[in-house]
Each structure stands twice: as C-alpha cells, then as structure tokens.
Scaffold this motif. Sequence first.
Motif, short mmCIF file in Angstrom:
data_model
loop_
_atom_site.label_atom_id
_atom_site.label_comp_id
_atom_site.label_asym_id
_atom_site.label_seq_id
_atom_site.Cartn_x
_atom_site.Cartn_y
_atom_site.Cartn_z
N ALA A 147 0.84 -1.20 0.00
CA ALA A 147 0.00 0.00 0.00
C ALA A 147 0.87 1.26 0.00
CB ALA A 147 -0.93 0.00 1.20
N LEU A 148 1.97 1.22 0.74
CA LEU A 148 2.90 2.36 0.75
C LEU A 148 3.47 2.60 -0.64
CD1 LEU A 148 4.63 1.63 4.12
CD2 LEU A 148 4.02 3.95 3.40
N ALA A 149 3.85 1.52 -1.31
CA ALA A 149 4.40 1.66 -2.66
C ALA A 149 3.34 2.18 -3.63
CB ALA A 149 4.95 0.30 -3.13
N ILE A 150 2.10 1.69 -3.50
CA ILE A 150 1.01 2.17 -4.35
C ILE A 150 0.76 3.65 -4.10
CG2 ILE A 150 -1.47 1.98 -4.77
CD1 ILE A 150 -1.20 -1.03 -4.07
N THR A 151 0.75 4.05 -2.83
CA THR A 151 0.53 5.45 -2.49
C THR A 151 1.55 6.34 -3.17
OG1 THR A 151 -0.44 4.89 -0.34
CG2 THR A 151 0.44 7.12 -0.59
N HIS A 152 2.81 5.93 -3.15
CA HIS A 152 3.83 6.75 -3.79
C HIS A 152 3.65 6.76 -5.31
CE1 HIS A 152 7.46 9.03 -4.26
NE2 HIS A 152 7.83 8.20 -5.20
N ALA A 153 3.23 5.64 -5.87
CA ALA A 153 3.00 5.60 -7.32
C ALA A 153 1.94 6.61 -7.72
CB ALA A 153 2.56 4.20 -7.74
N TRP A 154 0.96 6.85 -6.83
CA TRP A 154 -0.14 7.76 -7.14
C TRP A 154 0.14 9.19 -6.69
CZ3 TRP A 154 -4.80 4.24 -5.34
CH2 TRP A 154 -4.93 3.17 -6.25
N ARG A 155 1.03 9.36 -5.70
CA ARG A 155 1.32 10.71 -5.19
C ARG A 155 2.63 11.25 -5.72
NH1 ARG A 155 -3.74 11.13 -4.53
NH2 ARG A 155 -4.60 9.61 -3.06
N GLY A 156 3.63 10.37 -5.78
CA GLY A 156 4.90 10.70 -6.42
C GLY A 156 5.69 11.85 -5.84
N GLU A 157 5.71 12.00 -4.51
CA GLU A 157 6.48 13.07 -3.90
C GLU A 157 7.61 12.47 -3.06
OE1 GLU A 157 3.47 15.01 -1.68
OE2 GLU A 157 2.78 16.22 -3.36
N SER A 158 8.85 12.75 -3.42
CA SER A 158 9.98 12.17 -2.70
C SER A 158 11.03 13.24 -2.44
CB SER A 158 10.60 11.02 -3.50
OG SER A 158 11.08 11.48 -4.75
N ILE A 159 12.02 12.88 -1.62
CA ILE A 159 13.08 13.82 -1.27
C ILE A 159 14.43 13.22 -1.60
CG2 ILE A 159 11.84 15.05 0.55
CD1 ILE A 159 12.93 13.15 2.56
N ASP A 160 15.34 14.07 -2.00
CA ASP A 160 16.69 13.64 -2.33
C ASP A 160 17.52 13.58 -1.06
OD1 ASP A 160 18.73 13.26 -4.61
OD2 ASP A 160 19.68 14.77 -3.33
N ARG A 161 18.62 12.85 -1.10
CA ARG A 161 19.49 12.69 0.07
C ARG A 161 20.03 14.03 0.56
NH1 ARG A 161 24.14 10.42 -1.32
NH2 ARG A 161 24.62 9.31 0.61
N ASN A 162 20.19 14.99 -0.34
CA ASN A 162 20.79 16.28 0.02
C ASN A 162 19.77 17.39 0.23
OD1 ASN A 162 23.44 15.20 -0.24
ND2 ASN A 162 23.23 15.34 -2.45
N GLU A 163 18.49 17.02 0.30
CA GLU A 163 17.45 18.04 0.47
C GLU A 163 17.45 18.57 1.90
OE1 GLU A 163 12.71 18.58 -0.59
OE2 GLU A 163 13.89 16.93 -1.39
N PRO A 164 17.17 19.87 2.10
CA PRO A 164 17.16 20.44 3.45
C PRO A 164 16.18 19.73 4.38
CG PRO A 164 17.13 22.17 1.80
CD PRO A 164 16.93 20.86 1.06
N ALA A 165 16.53 19.67 5.65
CA ALA A 165 15.74 18.93 6.63
C ALA A 165 14.31 19.46 6.75
CB ALA A 165 16.42 18.97 7.98
#
Length: 216
Positions: A147-165
């Motif tokens: 379900a978590l993977a499906i949610t991301h497939a539909w929402r598609g918001e992620s953060i890069d390793r170097n993104e501000p906290a």
Amino acid sequence: MRILGVDPGLTRCGIGVVDSAGARQVSYVAVAVVRSLAETAPHRRLEIIADGIEDMIAKHKPDVVAVERMFAEDNVRSIISTAQVAGVAMLAASRAHLPLALYSPSAVKAAVTGDGRAEKKAVQLMVQRILRLKELPKPPDAADALALAITHAWRGESIDRNEPAQSAQHGGSAMPTADQSMTPAQQAWAQAERTSRMSGIVAQQMRANARSGRKR
C-alpha cells in the motif's frame, strides 16, 4: 518507476515492490516480510531487518523507497521500535543513493481505500484488487508495504538525500489541500495527510513550549 515500500516493524517488517506505469497503473513485483524474534538482542534484530531491506533493494533495484512515518501512538514502546526500524529503512535508502518518500498511516489508508481510518482488512482487500492478486496479501504487514508503494505511485512526492531537513520532514512536499478537482479518494488522502501533519506540528510546539517553561 519501481517503488519499494517499507512498513516498519521490529517483529515483522513488510517490504513490497510495485512498478508504476503512470495514469494510476501499478503492477505487483514482489513482497517479503522480514521477521526477528523478541528474545534476540535489539541491535541484532535491527541488523536482521536492515539486511532484509538491503537484499530487496539489491534484488529489485527500485527507483525510490517509501517508508511509513508516525507521529504518535498509544503504545509508546511500540512506536519507539517502529521508529528505529523506519530509521534503518531510511538509512538503507540513503546508502543505495535512492530518493525517499514518507507517508503517514492515515494518508496511505486514504490513498488506497478512500478512508483515512480504514481497518487493516480493508487495506488488504484494496491492495489485492488494485494489484489484481489472486490471493489476499498476508500478513497485514505485507499488504501495508505494498500500500505504501502504491501510495507513492499515485502521489509521487519524494526527497533527495541532500534536500534540506525542513523540506524533508514531511516527505519533501508542501502541505496538501483538498480541492474540487480531486476525486473523493484524493480529497480524503489530502485531508488525512493534512490532519496528520498538523498533529505533528502541534506536538512539536507543545514540546517547545514545555522546554521553554523549564528554562524559565
């Protein structure tokens, strides 16, 4: 896009992998549940789970890792162990140089079922239907990871390793707002995510106020 979802748990950690082809089209790739025994030393239990997550990453080569995040729970002991495993999953994503997505349980339930307070059985049934599985994904940890993977497939918001906290705290996304252009399920997700985040903000403010009071 290939997404690996992690439902963190010290006794059972669900790991699910799906492929996303856009337009809400997702397909099943794999699922696993890494188990550790209560009588095992706690740091060894985390190592067992870390090895399982890293093995799944190496085997299926996802493009992003989605992990469940939590603000509070009645069982404090449970949330501490869950947070420890979530940290292990986040570290695994970073070591694999993968983007990270964080979703609250209510947001995942709302995205998959349309109800942010859905029972685990409802999540299992919807995951089975969405991925066109012949059998119900078991145990619930496996369904939650998918379900978590499906949610991301539909929402598609992620953060890069170097993104501000500050941006990374809520999955790298702005506070979602439901609007009339969304489907009922999307509106439910937005409201659930907003409620979850606001709860975290209030809790943080209360802790800050308590610290300030002690200093005085």
